[in-house]
Design a protein around this motif. Structure first.
Motif, short mmCIF file in Angstrom:
data_model
loop_
_atom_site.label_atom_id
_atom_site.label_comp_id
_atom_site.label_asym_id
_atom_site.label_seq_id
_atom_site.Cartn_x
_atom_site.Cartn_y
_atom_site.Cartn_z
N TYR A 14 26.86 -52.85 14.78
CA TYR A 14 27.51 -53.66 15.54
C TYR A 14 28.11 -53.34 16.91
O TYR A 14 28.53 -52.10 16.91
N VAL A 15 27.90 -53.81 18.01
CA VAL A 15 28.39 -53.68 19.26
C VAL A 15 29.50 -54.56 19.69
O VAL A 15 29.22 -55.84 19.79
N TYR A 16 30.50 -54.17 20.05
CA TYR A 16 31.70 -54.99 20.50
C TYR A 16 32.63 -54.23 21.26
O TYR A 16 32.60 -53.16 21.58
N GLY A 17 33.87 -54.93 21.48
CA GLY A 17 35.05 -54.34 22.33
C GLY A 17 35.00 -54.89 23.72
O GLY A 17 34.13 -55.46 23.96
N GLY A 18 36.42 -54.78 24.14
CA GLY A 18 36.55 -55.22 25.55
C GLY A 18 35.66 -54.91 26.60
O GLY A 18 35.39 -55.64 27.67
N GLY A 19 35.00 -53.57 26.43
CA GLY A 19 34.21 -52.97 27.47
C GLY A 19 32.81 -53.47 27.30
O GLY A 19 31.83 -53.07 28.13
N SER A 20 32.56 -54.03 26.12
CA SER A 20 30.70 -54.27 25.87
C SER A 20 30.25 -55.39 26.67
O SER A 20 29.22 -55.28 27.10
N GLY A 21 30.96 -56.28 27.34
CA GLY A 21 30.42 -57.25 28.07
C GLY A 21 29.82 -56.94 29.07
O GLY A 21 28.66 -57.14 29.55
N PRO A 22 30.56 -56.28 30.08
CA PRO A 22 30.13 -55.91 31.56
C PRO A 22 28.88 -55.21 31.16
O PRO A 22 28.01 -55.17 32.22
N VAL A 23 28.75 -54.12 30.07
CA VAL A 23 27.79 -53.22 30.29
C VAL A 23 26.57 -53.79 29.43
O VAL A 23 25.47 -52.98 29.38
N LYS A 24 26.56 -54.95 28.88
CA LYS A 24 25.56 -55.25 28.02
C LYS A 24 24.06 -55.25 28.41
O LYS A 24 23.13 -54.76 27.62
N THR A 25 23.85 -55.64 29.82
CA THR A 25 22.76 -55.83 30.40
C THR A 25 21.91 -54.45 30.52
O THR A 25 20.74 -54.31 30.08
N GLU A 37 29.53 -58.20 46.16
CA GLU A 37 28.46 -57.88 46.02
C GLU A 37 28.22 -56.17 45.99
O GLU A 37 27.31 -55.46 45.21
N LYS A 38 28.79 -55.77 47.26
CA LYS A 38 28.66 -54.31 47.58
C LYS A 38 29.48 -53.57 46.34
O LYS A 38 29.08 -52.55 45.97
N VAL A 39 30.82 -54.17 46.19
CA VAL A 39 31.74 -53.47 45.10
C VAL A 39 30.75 -53.54 43.68
O VAL A 39 30.68 -52.40 42.93
N ALA A 40 30.27 -54.52 43.48
CA ALA A 40 29.48 -54.61 42.10
C ALA A 40 28.28 -53.58 41.88
O ALA A 40 27.99 -53.08 40.80
N ARG A 41 27.64 -53.44 43.18
CA ARG A 41 26.53 -52.33 42.93
C ARG A 41 27.15 -51.04 42.81
O ARG A 41 26.49 -50.12 42.13
N PHE A 42 28.16 -50.69 43.28
CA PHE A 42 28.85 -49.25 42.89
C PHE A 42 29.01 -49.45 41.39
O PHE A 42 28.74 -48.27 40.77
N VAL A 43 29.59 -50.47 40.91
CA VAL A 43 29.87 -50.30 39.32
C VAL A 43 28.81 -50.27 38.56
O VAL A 43 28.67 -49.40 37.59
N GLU A 44 27.79 -51.17 39.27
CA GLU A 44 26.45 -51.18 38.16
C GLU A 44 25.63 -49.72 38.15
O GLU A 44 25.17 -49.57 37.16
N GLU A 45 25.74 -48.96 39.21
CA GLU A 45 25.10 -47.58 39.52
C GLU A 45 25.79 -46.76 38.07
O GLU A 45 25.26 -46.18 37.33
N GLU A 46 27.40 -47.05 38.00
CA GLU A 46 27.94 -46.11 37.02
C GLU A 46 27.64 -46.59 35.70
O GLU A 46 27.64 -46.01 34.66
N MET A 47 27.34 -47.92 35.55
CA MET A 47 27.07 -48.58 34.22
C MET A 47 25.71 -48.00 33.50
O MET A 47 25.63 -47.96 32.51
N ILE A 48 24.92 -47.79 34.40
CA ILE A 48 23.68 -47.27 34.13
C ILE A 48 23.81 -45.77 33.40
O ILE A 48 23.10 -45.50 32.37
N PHE A 49 24.51 -44.97 34.15
CA PHE A 49 24.77 -43.62 33.91
C PHE A 49 25.46 -43.71 32.28
O PHE A 49 25.32 -43.01 31.19
#
Length: 443
Positions: A356-367, A320-332
Motif C-alpha cells: 500500500y502507498v499512502y501518506g500526506g506526501g504521496s499525492g504530489p509524487v504519484k505521477t 509553472e516555473k516553480v512547479a518545474r523545479f519541484v518536479e525535477e526533484e520529484m523524479i530524483f
C-alpha cells in the motif's frame, strides 16, 4: 474552581501537517468529535501584534477553524520557555520566530519540542471548544479546565524502536498547563495524560485501511486495473485477508516502510527512509537559489501551501516555473524511494501479498513514483507480482490519524491492552460507512 473534561484522541504529528481526531463528551453523554488539520508549525512571539477577540465572540470564533488560529503559552516541563505560540496557518504569516520540524538533521521528532507543543495545544483547544459549546461562553476567570487525556501518537519506525517508551512517559509525567490567549480573558487548561500509546508511523494507517473495509479496497483495485494490472480473480476480500503486507507511508520528512508478517508488525523488516516530500521542497528551494531564480518563499511550508492552492491567472507563468523545479526533484526522490522499496522486498518480497502507498506526501509524487513502484514489484517477483495499491492523497493523508484514533479508543475499551491486541478483529459500522465515503472520493 476546576472543571473536569475527558478527551480521547489520535494525533498524527507529521513533519508537514498535524492530522488529528479528538473526542469529548456532551453533558448528555453524546460524543463530540473534532477533526484537526493544520501545518506542523508555530510562530514564537515575544509580543503579540494581534488584538485578542472579545469574550462575547467566543462562540463564533470557536465554531471556526480555531486550531489554525490558536494563541497559547505553556507552563510544562516539556516546553523550555513561556513565550506565546501562534499555531497553524496563522503562524505562516505572523511576525515571530518560525518553528517547524527539522527534516535535514538527525534529531528525532520525539526529541523536538515542537511535537509536544502541537499535541498539547490541540488538546487545550479541544477542551475550550467543548466547554464553550456546552456553556455558550468562556469559563469565568477564576475557573480552570482540567483535562484527563488519552492519546495515541506515532513516530517514524526507526525512532519508534528507540524512543517509544520515553516519548510516552514525557506526556504522562506531571501536569501541563496551557494558557489560551485568543480572548480578552485568558483561559487556563491543565492537561493530565492518563494513557499515551505510541505506534509506528504507517502501521497505524494499516489499521485504518483494514477498518475501512471493502468499499475502499474496491476503489484501489479499480485504479490499479486502469493501469493495466489485471489481477484476475482477485477480490477486495482477498486483499483485506492478506497477512503479509508492506506499507509505503510518504510523509514530509520521512518515508516509512511498515512490514506486517502473519498479521503482526515486523520490526525486523520495517524501516524508515530519512527523506520525504518536504525534502523535495527543500531541495527545490535550494535549486531555485543556485540557479538565480528569486522565488520569495521563506520556508518549505509556504511553498507547499502555494503549490496546493494552484495558480491564479496573474501568476500562472510564475507557478509553472516553480512547479518545474519541484518536479525535477520529484523524479530524483521517486528513484530513491523505489530503491528503498527494493531493499525491503529483498527481505520479504517472496511472502508479500500486497503493498500500500499512502501518506500526506504521496499525492504530489504519484505521477513519478507509482509507475516506478509497479516496475520494481514486477522486477522483484517476475510474473507473480503482488498488487501495489496507491491510495488517493485526498483521504490517505488522514489514514494514520484515523488508525491512531481507532487504537486510542480500543485501548480505552480494553483497559490498557496493547494497541495491536485491542484492535484485533475490531471493525465498526461507522468505519464501514466511512470506507464507502472515501471510496466514492477515490481516483
Amino acid at each position: 474552581m476546576t472543571i473536569s473534561i475527558n478527551l480521547t484522541g489520535g494525533i498524527d504529528v507529521g513533519n508537514g501537517y498535524v492530522k488529528g481526531i479528538i473526542r469529548g463528551e456532551r453533558a448528555s453523554g453524546a460524543a463530540r468529535i473534532d477533526e484537526i488539520d493544520l501545518p506542523s508549525a508555530v510562530a514564537l512571539v515575544t509580543r503579540s501584534n494581534a488584538l485578542p477577540d472579545a469574550d462575547h465572540e467566543a462562540m463564533a470564533k470557536l465554531d471556526g477553524d480555531f486550531y489554525n488560529e490558536l494563541d497559547v503559552s505553556f507552563d510544562s516541563p516539556l516546553v523550555g520557555d513561556k513565550y506565546r505560540r501562534l499555531f497553524g496557518t496563522r503562524a505562516l504569516s505572523a511576525q515571530g520566530a518560525f518553528d517547524e520540524f527539522d527534516v535535514v538533521g538527525r534529531r528525532s521528532k520525539a526529541a523536538q519540542e515542537l511535537s509536544k507543543v502541537l499535541v498539547m495545544g490541540a488538546f487545550a483547544a479541544k477542551a475550550l471548544r467543548d466547554y464553550v459549546r456546552e456553556h455558550r461562553a468562556l469559563p469565568p476567570a477564576d475557573e480552570t479546565l482540567s483535562v484527563q487525556g488519552r492519546v495515541a501518537l506515532a513516530l517514524p519506525i526507526n525512532e519508534y524502536l528507540t524512543h517509544r517508551t520515553s516519548y510516552a512517559t514525557e506526556f504522562t509525567t506531571g501536569t501541563h498547563t496551557v494558557t489560551v490567549h485568543n480572548f480578552d480573558t485568558p483561559v487556563s487548561v491543565k492537561l493530565h495524560f492518563v494513557d499515551v500509546q505510541v505506534i509506528p508511523e504507517g502501521a497505524s494507517a494499516q489499521y485504518a485501511i483494514t477498518a475501512k473495509g471493502e468499499p475502499l479496497m474496491d476503489a484501489m483495485l479499480k485504479d490499479l486495473r486502469r493501469r493495466g494490472v489485471a489481477l484476475e480473480g482477485i477480490t477486495s476480500a482477498d486483499v483485506l485477508a492478506a497477512q503479509h503486507t508492506v506499507g509505503i507511508d510518504i510523509g514530509e520528512g520521512t518515508v516509512n516502510f511498515p512490514v506486517f508478517t502473519a498479521g503482526r508488525f515486523n520490526a525486523d523488516a520495517s524501516t524508515t527512509y530519512g527523506k520525504g516530500y518536504g525534502s523535495v521542497l527543500t531541495d527545490a528551494l535550494k535549486a531555485m537559489d543556485d540557479r538565480g531564480f528569486v522565488s520569495g518563499f521563506t520556508s518549505r511550508k509556504q511553498l507547499a501551501e502555494y503549490l496546493q492552492a494552484g495558480p491564479s491567472p496573474l501568476k500562472r507563468n510564475f507557478y509553472e516555473k516553480v512547479a518545474r523545479f519541484v518536479e525535477e526533484e520529484m523524479i530524483f526522490f521517486s528513484k530513491e524511494v523505489t530503491e528503498q522499496f527494493g531493499r525491503v522486498l529483498a527481505v520479504v518480497g517472496a511472502t508479500t501479498e500486497v503493498a500500500y502507498v499512502y501518506g500526506g506526501g504521496s499525492g504530489p509524487v504519484k505521477t513519478f513514483l507509482y509507475p516506478a513502484l509497479l516496475a520494481k514489484a514486477t522486477e522483484m517477483n517476475s510474473d507473480d507480482a503482488f498488487p501495489t495499491l496507491y491510495l488517493d492523497s485526498s483521504y490517505s493523508r488522514h489514514l494514520n490519524r484515523e488508525g491512531l484514533y481507532i487504537a486510542a479508543e480500543a485501548v480505552e475499551r480494553n483497559a490498557g491492552a496493547a494497541p495491536a491486541q485491542a484492535l484485533r478483529g475490531k471493525r465498526s459500522a461507522q468505519s464501514a460507512s466511512e470506507g464507502k465515503e472515501l471510496a466514492e472520493a477515490a481516483v
